[in-house]
Design a protein around this motif. Structure first.
Motif, PDB file in Angstrom:
ATOM      1  N   GLY A  54       2.845   1.639  -6.982  1.00 50.74           N
ATOM      2  CA  GLY A  54       2.513   2.563  -5.894  1.00 50.74           C
ATOM      3  C   GLY A  54       1.628   1.904  -4.845  1.00 50.74           C
ATOM      4  N   PRO A  55       1.373   2.606  -3.727  1.00 47.48           N
ATOM      5  CA  PRO A  55       0.476   2.039  -2.718  1.00 47.48           C
ATOM      6  C   PRO A  55      -0.944   1.866  -3.269  1.00 47.48           C
ATOM      7  CG  PRO A  55       1.049   4.328  -2.194  1.00 47.48           C
ATOM      8  CD  PRO A  55       1.902   3.926  -3.362  1.00 47.48           C
ATOM      9  N   GLY A  56      -1.569   0.762  -2.919  1.00 50.86           N
ATOM     10  CA  GLY A  56      -2.943   0.519  -3.386  1.00 50.86           C
ATOM     11  C   GLY A  56      -3.014   0.060  -4.830  1.00 50.86           C
ATOM     12  N   SER A  57      -1.883  -0.464  -5.362  1.00 50.38           N
ATOM     13  CA  SER A  57      -1.878  -0.808  -6.792  1.00 50.38           C
ATOM     14  C   SER A  57      -2.794  -2.001  -7.097  1.00 50.38           C
ATOM     15  CB  SER A  57      -0.453  -1.101  -7.272  1.00 50.38           C
ATOM     16  OG  SER A  57       0.087  -2.134  -6.506  1.00 50.38           O
ATOM     17  N   GLU A  58      -3.253  -2.685  -6.045  1.00 51.99           N
ATOM     18  CA  GLU A  58      -4.212  -3.781  -6.278  1.00 51.99           C
ATOM     19  C   GLU A  58      -5.599  -3.237  -6.638  1.00 51.99           C
ATOM     20  OE1 GLU A  58      -2.806  -2.849  -3.496  1.00 51.99           O
ATOM     21  OE2 GLU A  58      -4.076  -3.103  -1.737  1.00 51.99           O
ATOM     22  N   TRP A  59      -5.732  -1.886  -6.644  1.00 54.40           N
ATOM     23  CA  TRP A  59      -7.018  -1.247  -6.971  1.00 54.40           C
ATOM     24  C   TRP A  59      -7.009  -0.578  -8.342  1.00 54.40           C
ATOM     25  CZ3 TRP A  59     -11.023  -2.106  -3.850  1.00 54.40           C
ATOM     26  CH2 TRP A  59     -10.741  -2.531  -2.545  1.00 54.40           C
ATOM     27  N   LEU A  60      -6.087  -1.000  -9.204  1.00 60.43           N
ATOM     28  CA  LEU A  60      -5.971  -0.323 -10.497  1.00 60.43           C
ATOM     29  C   LEU A  60      -6.814  -0.968 -11.599  1.00 60.43           C
ATOM     30  CD1 LEU A  60      -2.195   0.607 -10.343  1.00 60.43           C
ATOM     31  CD2 LEU A  60      -4.123   2.199 -10.444  1.00 60.43           C
ATOM     32  N   VAL A 101     -21.361  -8.527 -10.945  1.00 60.36           N
ATOM     33  CA  VAL A 101     -20.224  -8.493 -10.022  1.00 60.36           C
ATOM     34  C   VAL A 101     -19.412  -7.207 -10.211  1.00 60.36           C
ATOM     35  CG1 VAL A 101     -18.034  -9.628  -9.436  1.00 60.36           C
ATOM     36  CG2 VAL A 101     -20.070 -10.994  -9.909  1.00 60.36           C
ATOM     37  N   VAL A 102     -19.075  -6.562  -9.087  1.00 66.21           N
ATOM     38  CA  VAL A 102     -18.147  -5.426  -9.125  1.00 66.21           C
ATOM     39  C   VAL A 102     -16.737  -6.032  -9.056  1.00 66.21           C
ATOM     40  CG1 VAL A 102     -17.534  -3.201  -8.111  1.00 66.21           C
ATOM     41  CG2 VAL A 102     -19.786  -4.203  -7.633  1.00 66.21           C
ATOM     42  N   PRO A 103     -15.898  -5.763 -10.060  1.00 70.64           N
ATOM     43  CA  PRO A 103     -14.565  -6.378 -10.026  1.00 70.64           C
ATOM     44  C   PRO A 103     -13.843  -6.063  -8.715  1.00 70.64           C
ATOM     45  CG  PRO A 103     -14.912  -5.185 -12.081  1.00 70.64           C
ATOM     46  CD  PRO A 103     -16.092  -4.888 -11.216  1.00 70.64           C
ATOM     47  N   GLU A 104     -13.192  -7.087  -8.196  1.00 69.75           N
ATOM     48  CA  GLU A 104     -12.482  -6.990  -6.926  1.00 69.75           C
ATOM     49  C   GLU A 104     -11.528  -5.785  -6.899  1.00 69.75           C
ATOM     50  OE1 GLU A 104     -12.248  -8.036  -3.298  1.00 69.75           O
ATOM     51  OE2 GLU A 104     -13.434  -9.279  -4.649  1.00 69.75           O
ATOM     52  N   ASN A 105     -10.836  -5.568  -8.041  1.00 66.70           N
ATOM     53  CA  ASN A 105      -9.766  -4.559  -8.072  1.00 66.70           C
ATOM     54  C   ASN A 105     -10.242  -3.171  -8.522  1.00 66.70           C
ATOM     55  OD1 ASN A 105     -10.268  -5.271 -10.684  1.00 66.70           O
ATOM     56  ND2 ASN A 105      -8.151  -5.780 -11.240  1.00 66.70           N
ATOM     57  N   VAL A 106     -11.552  -2.920  -8.458  1.00 66.96           N
ATOM     58  CA  VAL A 106     -12.076  -1.585  -8.789  1.00 66.96           C
ATOM     59  C   VAL A 106     -12.821  -1.035  -7.569  1.00 66.96           C
ATOM     60  CG1 VAL A 106     -13.537  -0.240 -10.351  1.00 66.96           C
ATOM     61  CG2 VAL A 106     -12.361  -2.274 -11.216  1.00 66.96           C
ATOM     62  N   ILE A 112       0.469   9.836  -1.248  1.00 68.12           N
ATOM     63  CA  ILE A 112      -0.542   9.054  -0.509  1.00 68.12           C
ATOM     64  C   ILE A 112      -1.261   8.059  -1.419  1.00 68.12           C
ATOM     65  CG2 ILE A 112      -0.994  10.465   1.522  1.00 68.12           C
ATOM     66  CD1 ILE A 112      -2.999  12.035   0.119  1.00 68.12           C
ATOM     67  N   ASN A 113      -1.911   7.092  -0.763  1.00 72.52           N
ATOM     68  CA  ASN A 113      -2.659   6.055  -1.482  1.00 72.52           C
ATOM     69  C   ASN A 113      -4.021   6.616  -1.901  1.00 72.52           C
ATOM     70  OD1 ASN A 113      -4.189   3.854  -2.265  1.00 72.52           O
ATOM     71  ND2 ASN A 113      -3.712   2.611  -0.466  1.00 72.52           N
ATOM     72  N   PRO A 114      -4.275   6.718  -3.222  1.00 73.23           N
ATOM     73  CA  PRO A 114      -5.554   7.303  -3.652  1.00 73.23           C
ATOM     74  C   PRO A 114      -6.742   6.363  -3.454  1.00 73.23           C
ATOM     75  CG  PRO A 114      -3.956   7.164  -5.488  1.00 73.23           C
ATOM     76  CD  PRO A 114      -3.416   6.350  -4.373  1.00 73.23           C
ATOM     77  N   PHE A 115      -6.487   5.079  -3.249  1.00 75.63           N
ATOM     78  CA  PHE A 115      -7.550   4.097  -3.441  1.00 75.63           C
ATOM     79  C   PHE A 115      -8.190   3.556  -2.162  1.00 75.63           C
ATOM     80  CE2 PHE A 115      -4.496   3.820  -7.026  1.00 75.63           C
ATOM     81  CZ  PHE A 115      -5.291   4.498  -7.937  1.00 75.63           C
ATOM     82  N   ASN A 116      -7.776   4.071  -1.009  1.00 72.99           N
ATOM     83  CA  ASN A 116      -8.467   3.647   0.215  1.00 72.99           C
ATOM     84  C   ASN A 116      -9.233   4.845   0.794  1.00 72.99           C
ATOM     85  OD1 ASN A 116      -6.509   5.283   1.242  1.00 72.99           O
ATOM     86  ND2 ASN A 116      -5.462   3.720   2.438  1.00 72.99           N
ATOM     87  N   GLN A 117      -9.991   4.622   1.833  1.00 74.83           N
ATOM     88  CA  GLN A 117     -10.744   5.711   2.472  1.00 74.83           C
ATOM     89  C   GLN A 117     -10.861   5.415   3.966  1.00 74.83           C
ATOM     90  OE1 GLN A 117     -12.121   4.343  -0.534  1.00 74.83           O
ATOM     91  NE2 GLN A 117     -12.828   2.571   0.643  1.00 74.83           N
ATOM     92  N   PRO A 118      -9.691   5.309   4.652  1.00 72.88           N
ATOM     93  CA  PRO A 118      -9.723   4.882   6.055  1.00 72.88           C
ATOM     94  C   PRO A 118     -10.558   5.806   6.943  1.00 72.88           C
ATOM     95  CG  PRO A 118      -7.547   5.757   5.465  1.00 72.88           C
ATOM     96  CD  PRO A 118      -8.320   5.631   4.197  1.00 72.88           C
TER      97      PRO A 118
END
Ligand code: PA5
Length: 428
Positions: free
Chosen positions: A37-43, A196-201, A407-413
């Motif tokens: 899905g969209p934003g899957s790099e944030w899983l 470190v906050v993981p990049e993908n979270v 919609i993409n749950p993982f962004n906040q434009p």
């Protein structure tokens, strides 16, 4: 494990509408699992549970214990996803009064000058025995550049550098992205300790990383039990997520029916801040492209005396999600009074938990009769394990539900818009 029952809400949705929503939700879960899905790099919030980093849990826990032992005051400096999760867990599992361990204070979550001025003054004020307060500061900002947090950090670290001179770096712990951001530059220059906050979270999904885990550990909560509670939920829902999917489908159908508000209600004041975390998790994830159900928060019975009227009889634009704890965590019972001058002896001997339960059941009955679709999300007890399960339950439900809206749950434009306007007005 978390129980979820949509029974009282289901009657508000016709079968064909519900089954249509259910199809979307099943497809959304598949998208999430297959990272398509969209934003899957944030899983990454799922990955950290699939393969726990025990070494990091140990490291965070060890530092948490060290700070808990030494500190009088521990400051959590962050905003949005960088503090709401920690606050939710700490408030759920700590004593209301006279908690052992350091006093936990939040900062960097707004730009209120009075608050920060008073905080700086309070930190400088000696303890009753005349000695200085031992202060530790955890600044948490994944981007390392959020204005609210950066401003508070600037003021607070100056104070700590004045107080501790070269030892200040012992008292300042930074949680931020692997690289980039102004904060990483400061860390390098000053030699502050860093997680470190993981990049993908993303921020609002980061409570089970050092973002939330360090403050939670300082509060004396067993982060391993919390984390592994979430792991057990992860394993369960990858096998069988039926109840969670029913809830997501119900929300999707409610959304399509035109209702616009979901009131997250609890009768347990300990869970008020959990409502704040859920509100941010859902709000920033689903409120895009003109879609979404506005997540409101209520603590009953307090808010029955403020929002209750609207919920019962106002515009029928809302649903309610009740977060329920089955097991009593207090045995306090009503005392018997000889004179019964307040006419409360009919409750004598009953526990406050029993009375609170009846208040909840009565409220659910009344709101249901007032045409409010009600969902029950139920924990057996209030402990680190069940809170871990609840966290993953809402993270997963959010991901699935928002995907089901397309919609993409993982962004906040949209969050950028206020920042742009603010920076322009500030002359940045
Ligand atoms: O969920 C999110 O991504 C946001 O709420 C962030 O957590 C919040 O804006 C703070 O960002 P940062 O951690 O970069 O300071």
């Amino acid at each position: 494990m978390i129980k979820c029952n949509i029974g009282l809400a289901r009657k508000f949705i016709k079968d064909d509408a519900y089954f249509k929503a259910r199809k979307k939700v099943d497809a959304a879960f598949e998208q999430l699992k297959t990272k398509s899905g969209p934003g899957s790099e944030w899983l990454g919030w799922r990955d950290i549970l699939a393969g726990p980093n025990d070494a990091e849990l140990e490291q965070v826990s060890a530092l948490g214990s060290e700070i808990r032992k030494n500190a009088d005051v521990f400051i959590v400096c962050g905003i949005g996803g960088s503090y709401l999760g920690a606050k939710a867990v700490i408030d759920a599992l700590s004593s209301h009064f006279g908690s052992k361990g350091p006093e936990i204070i939040y900062a960097g979550h707004h730009i209120g000058g009075k608050y920060l001025e008073e905080l700086l003054q309070y930190l400088k004020t000696p303890k009753d025995d005349g000695s200085s307060k031992n202060i530790y500061l955890n600044v948490i900002s994944k981007s390392g550049s959020t204005l609210e947090t950066a401003l508070a950090f600037r003021m607070l670290r100056e104070l700590l550098e004045d107080l501790y001179d070269e030892d200040a770096s012992e008292h300042i712990i930074c949680t931020t992205g692997k690289e980039g951001g102004v904060l990483n530059k400061v860390i390098k220059e000053k030699g502050y300790r860093k997680f470190v906050v993981p990049e993908n979270v993303g921020g609002r999904f980061s409570v089970l990383t050092p973002v939330g885990l360090l403050p939670i550990s300082v509060a004396g909560i067993d982060i391993r039990t919390l984390f592994y509670g979430a792991v057990s939920a992860y394993n369960k829902y990858d096998e069988d997520a039926e109840e969670l999917l029913e809830y997501a489908a119900l929300r999707n159908a409610i959304h399509e029916s035109g209702k616009t508000i979901d009131v997250f209600a609890t009768f347990e004041p300990e869970l008020s801040s959990m409502g704040g975390w859920i509100q941010q998790l859902l709000g920033e994830s689903e409120g895009k492209e003109g879609k979404g159900i506005f997540p409101a928060v209520a603590t009953f019975s307090t808010d029955l005396h403020s929002l209750g009227q609207f919920i019962q009889q106002g515009k029928r634009s809302l649903m309610e999600t009740f977060i329920i704890v089955d097991k009593p965590f207090s045995k306090l019972a009503v005392n018997e009074l000889k004179e019964d001058d307040d006419k409360l002896n009919y409750l004598a001997g009953k526990s406050f938990h029993e009375i609170n339960t009846k208040a909840r059941e009565g409220t659910i009955e009344a709101h249901s009769e007032g045409d409010v679709p009600i969902v029950k999300v139920q924990m057996t007890a209030l402990n680190a394990e069940s809170i871990g399960q609840l966290i993953y339950f809402f993270e997963l439900m959010t991901g699935i539900f928002v995907y089901s809206l397309g919609i993409n749950p993982f962004n906040q434009p949209g969050v950028e818009d206020y920042k742009k306007a603010m920076y322009r007005l500030l002359g940045k």
